[in-house]
Design a protein around this motif. Structure first.
Motif, mmCIF file in Angstrom:
data_model
loop_
_atom_site.group_PDB
_atom_site.id
_atom_site.type_symbol
_atom_site.label_atom_id
_atom_site.label_comp_id
_atom_site.label_asym_id
_atom_site.label_seq_id
_atom_site.Cartn_x
_atom_site.Cartn_y
_atom_site.Cartn_z
ATOM 1 N N ASP A 251 0.850 -1.184 0.000
ATOM 2 C CA ASP A 251 0.000 0.000 0.000
ATOM 3 C C ASP A 251 0.891 1.242 0.000
ATOM 4 O OD1 ASP A 251 -1.867 2.012 0.409
ATOM 5 O OD2 ASP A 251 -2.607 1.232 2.326
ATOM 6 N N PRO A 252 0.667 2.194 -0.911
ATOM 7 C CA PRO A 252 1.433 3.441 -0.850
ATOM 8 C C PRO A 252 1.287 4.162 0.483
ATOM 9 C CG PRO A 252 0.263 3.283 -2.946
ATOM 10 C CD PRO A 252 -0.232 2.160 -2.093
ATOM 11 N N LEU A 253 0.153 3.967 1.182
ATOM 12 C CA LEU A 253 -0.104 4.667 2.443
ATOM 13 C C LEU A 253 0.428 3.911 3.663
ATOM 14 C CD1 LEU A 253 -3.793 5.838 1.837
ATOM 15 C CD2 LEU A 253 -1.660 6.929 1.131
ATOM 16 N N ARG A 254 1.102 2.816 3.443
ATOM 17 C CA ARG A 254 1.547 1.955 4.549
ATOM 18 C C ARG A 254 2.373 2.705 5.601
ATOM 19 N NH1 ARG A 254 5.871 -1.662 2.355
ATOM 20 N NH2 ARG A 254 7.141 0.181 2.885
ATOM 21 N N ASP A 255 3.369 3.444 5.153
ATOM 22 C CA ASP A 255 4.344 4.001 6.094
ATOM 23 C C ASP A 255 3.770 5.105 6.976
ATOM 24 O OD1 ASP A 255 6.087 2.217 4.999
ATOM 25 O OD2 ASP A 255 7.375 3.698 4.023
ATOM 26 N N GLU A 256 2.828 5.881 6.453
ATOM 27 C CA GLU A 256 2.274 6.942 7.291
ATOM 28 C C GLU A 256 1.432 6.363 8.418
ATOM 29 O OE1 GLU A 256 -1.256 8.885 4.683
ATOM 30 O OE2 GLU A 256 0.595 8.393 3.586
ATOM 31 N N GLY A 257 0.722 5.268 8.149
ATOM 32 C CA GLY A 257 -0.032 4.623 9.215
ATOM 33 C C GLY A 257 0.883 4.066 10.295
ATOM 34 N N GLU A 258 1.981 3.459 9.872
ATOM 35 C CA GLU A 258 2.900 2.871 10.833
ATOM 36 C C GLU A 258 3.648 3.952 11.620
ATOM 37 O OE1 GLU A 258 5.172 0.015 8.577
ATOM 38 O OE2 GLU A 258 3.393 -1.232 8.217
ATOM 39 N N LEU A 259 3.978 5.044 10.975
ATOM 40 C CA LEU A 259 4.612 6.153 11.683
ATOM 41 C C LEU A 259 3.663 6.733 12.727
ATOM 42 C CD1 LEU A 259 6.842 8.238 12.148
ATOM 43 C CD2 LEU A 259 5.908 9.566 10.225
ATOM 44 N N TYR A 260 2.401 6.865 12.378
ATOM 45 C CA TYR A 260 1.415 7.396 13.331
ATOM 46 C C TYR A 260 1.339 6.492 14.560
ATOM 47 C CZ TYR A 260 -2.895 9.741 14.832
ATOM 48 O OH TYR A 260 -3.837 10.459 15.529
ATOM 49 N N GLY A 261 1.356 5.198 14.339
ATOM 50 C CA GLY A 261 1.327 4.271 15.457
ATOM 51 C C GLY A 261 2.548 4.427 16.351
ATOM 52 N N ARG A 262 3.717 4.589 15.759
ATOM 53 C CA ARG A 262 4.929 4.781 16.557
ATOM 54 C C ARG A 262 4.860 6.076 17.342
ATOM 55 N NH1 ARG A 262 7.323 2.928 11.759
ATOM 56 N NH2 ARG A 262 8.064 5.003 11.183
ATOM 57 N N ARG A 263 4.362 7.131 16.733
ATOM 58 C CA ARG A 263 4.269 8.411 17.426
ATOM 59 C C ARG A 263 3.282 8.338 18.596
ATOM 60 N NH1 ARG A 263 2.677 13.258 14.505
ATOM 61 N NH2 ARG A 263 3.322 14.151 16.501
ATOM 62 N N LEU A 264 2.176 7.624 18.407
ATOM 63 C CA LEU A 264 1.238 7.432 19.513
ATOM 64 C C LEU A 264 1.909 6.687 20.663
ATOM 65 C CD1 LEU A 264 -1.982 6.402 17.549
ATOM 66 C CD2 LEU A 264 -1.724 8.487 18.897
ATOM 67 N N ALA A 265 2.608 5.605 20.333
ATOM 68 C CA ALA A 265 3.253 4.804 21.377
ATOM 69 C C ALA A 265 4.313 5.608 22.116
ATOM 70 C CB ALA A 265 3.870 3.556 20.757
ATOM 71 N N GLU A 266 5.011 6.472 21.408
ATOM 72 C CA GLU A 266 6.076 7.268 22.032
ATOM 73 C C GLU A 266 5.559 8.188 23.126
ATOM 74 O OE1 GLU A 266 7.825 9.205 18.709
ATOM 75 O OE2 GLU A 266 8.972 7.440 18.059
ATOM 76 N N VAL A 267 4.290 8.593 23.042
ATOM 77 C CA VAL A 267 3.736 9.488 24.066
ATOM 78 C C VAL A 267 2.821 8.737 25.033
ATOM 79 C CG1 VAL A 267 3.966 11.539 22.625
ATOM 80 C CG2 VAL A 267 1.823 10.232 22.568
ATOM 81 N N GLY A 268 2.908 7.407 25.005
ATOM 82 C CA GLY A 268 2.206 6.614 25.997
ATOM 83 C C GLY A 268 0.822 6.143 25.630
ATOM 84 N N VAL A 269 0.404 6.363 24.383
ATOM 85 C CA VAL A 269 -0.895 5.847 23.944
ATOM 86 C C VAL A 269 -0.750 4.368 23.603
ATOM 87 C CG1 VAL A 269 -2.716 6.016 22.200
ATOM 88 C CG2 VAL A 269 -1.627 8.097 23.067
ATOM 89 N N ASP A 270 -1.680 3.564 24.050
ATOM 90 C CA ASP A 270 -1.689 2.135 23.720
ATOM 91 C C ASP A 270 -1.969 1.996 22.227
ATOM 92 O OD1 ASP A 270 -2.029 -0.578 23.507
ATOM 93 O OD2 ASP A 270 -3.866 -0.666 24.694
ATOM 94 N N ALA A 271 -0.928 1.653 21.466
ATOM 95 C CA ALA A 271 -1.062 1.591 20.002
ATOM 96 C C ALA A 271 -0.568 0.244 19.496
ATOM 97 C CB ALA A 271 -0.282 2.717 19.340
ATOM 98 N N THR A 272 -1.443 -0.477 18.819
ATOM 99 C CA THR A 272 -1.100 -1.747 18.183
ATOM 100 C C THR A 272 -1.075 -1.531 16.678
ATOM 101 O OG1 THR A 272 -2.160 -3.019 19.946
ATOM 102 C CG2 THR A 272 -1.796 -4.142 17.831
#
Length: 315
Positions: A251-272
């Protein structure tokens, strides 16, 4: 891994896009022509059409009740379609599968679409329905415990934006955000994400098509620099609901979704974040009949159940 053979077969059979400007009416009619007859759809305990009265006006919704129960958790679902395609009918099968697999009530939103409705009409419709659910919890037999927002592709954009709007308004009833291959950055500069280059052609959704397909939304006043348009541009992600983000390998949009998940996890949001191998953009809506991708609905069920178990145990 290569593209799943069933997906590859269907992608190879897709006709070339017609020349000239994109005609929303033609594409919408084609989508609607493939909607199964009601008798051919996944049966549920009840499926009811209703109208949600919101500050932005009356919004059509479809309420999916999986089985008889005294109360239900609720998923408010926003369909995809580049902000100008999709409808309650074209994504009826997704909502049914979500309800059946998770056991919660699903409320699908028939929000206003571009280009007829300028930004932020569709977004305010989506947010308004979430608030309507909370206000009418007794009528909807909502259990007042689970209130998730979910969306696929551009519907994922709306789900992430609605979660942020609710947080900023102090509306703390949203418990989960579920984003299927979300479009989170409407700046389509290919230098921004490797997946825009790696998956540019040959997988159904093509990078070159992102700008023209999203142009109806962007030309209606949606600024890609606005975090409500591109949720990944939000600077502070703290305090947002727990997130399940499913991406597709091709998916061309793959990396932005995965980056968003990492950014959420970095600030303590439960992100899978889970990348589905062999899948392309749209696999939940288009290929949910393949067992490997039907697993997305089971993963959604487990995500909701896991978060509830943690809440019940006080963790």
């Amino acid at each position: 891994m290569a593209l799943h053979p069933e997906i590859a077969r269907i992608v190879a059979s897709l006709p070339a896009p017609p020349p000239g400007p994109i005609d929303p009416a033609v594409l919408r009619a084609d989508e609607e022509s493939h909607v199964p007859a009601p008798d051919d759809r996944l049966p549920l305990h009840a499926v009811d059409d209703a109208v949600a009265a919101t500050p932005s006006g009356d919004v059509p919704v479809r309420i999916y009740t999986p089985a008889e129960a005294d109360s239900y958790g609720v998923i408010v679902y926003f369909h995809g379609g580049a902000f100008f395609l999709g409808s309650l009918d074209t994504h009826d099968h997704v909502a049914r599968a979500l309800a059946k697999e998770t056991g919660v009530k699903v409320i699908s939103v028939g929000y206003r679409r571009a280009p007829e409705a300028a930004f932020p009409a569709g977004l305010t419709d989506c947010y308004g329905v979430v608030r309507w659910v909370a206000e009418h919890g007794e009528d909807l037999t909502w259990d007042r415990t689970t209130l998730a927002v979910a969306g696929d592709s551009s519907g994922g954009t709306f789900a992430a934006a609605v979660a942020a709007m609710a947080h900023d308004d102090g509306f703390d009833r949203i418990t989960h955000q579920i984003l299927y291959y979300p479009s989170l950055d409407l700046d389509f500069d290919e230098a921004r994400y490797a997946s825009l280059r790696e998956n540019a052609t040959g997988y159904g959704l093509e990078t070159a098509g992102l700008k023209p397909f999203n142009a109806f939304y962007l030309d209606s006043g949606a600024d890609p620099a606005d975090p409500l348009v591109s949720p990944i541009k939000r600077e502070d992600l703290t305090g947002l609901p727990a997130a399940l983000i499913l991406t597709a390998e091709f998916d061309p949009l793959r990396d932005e979704g995965e980056l968003y998940g990492r950014r959420l996890a970095e600030v303590g949001v439960d992100a899978t974040v889970t990348r589905y191998s062999g899948a392309n953009h749209g696999f939940v809506a288009n290929f949910g009949w393949i067992p490997e991708y039907a697993a997305a609905f089971a993963q959604t069920r487990d995500f909701l159940a896991g978060a509830l178990a943690e809440k019940a145990s006080g963790r």
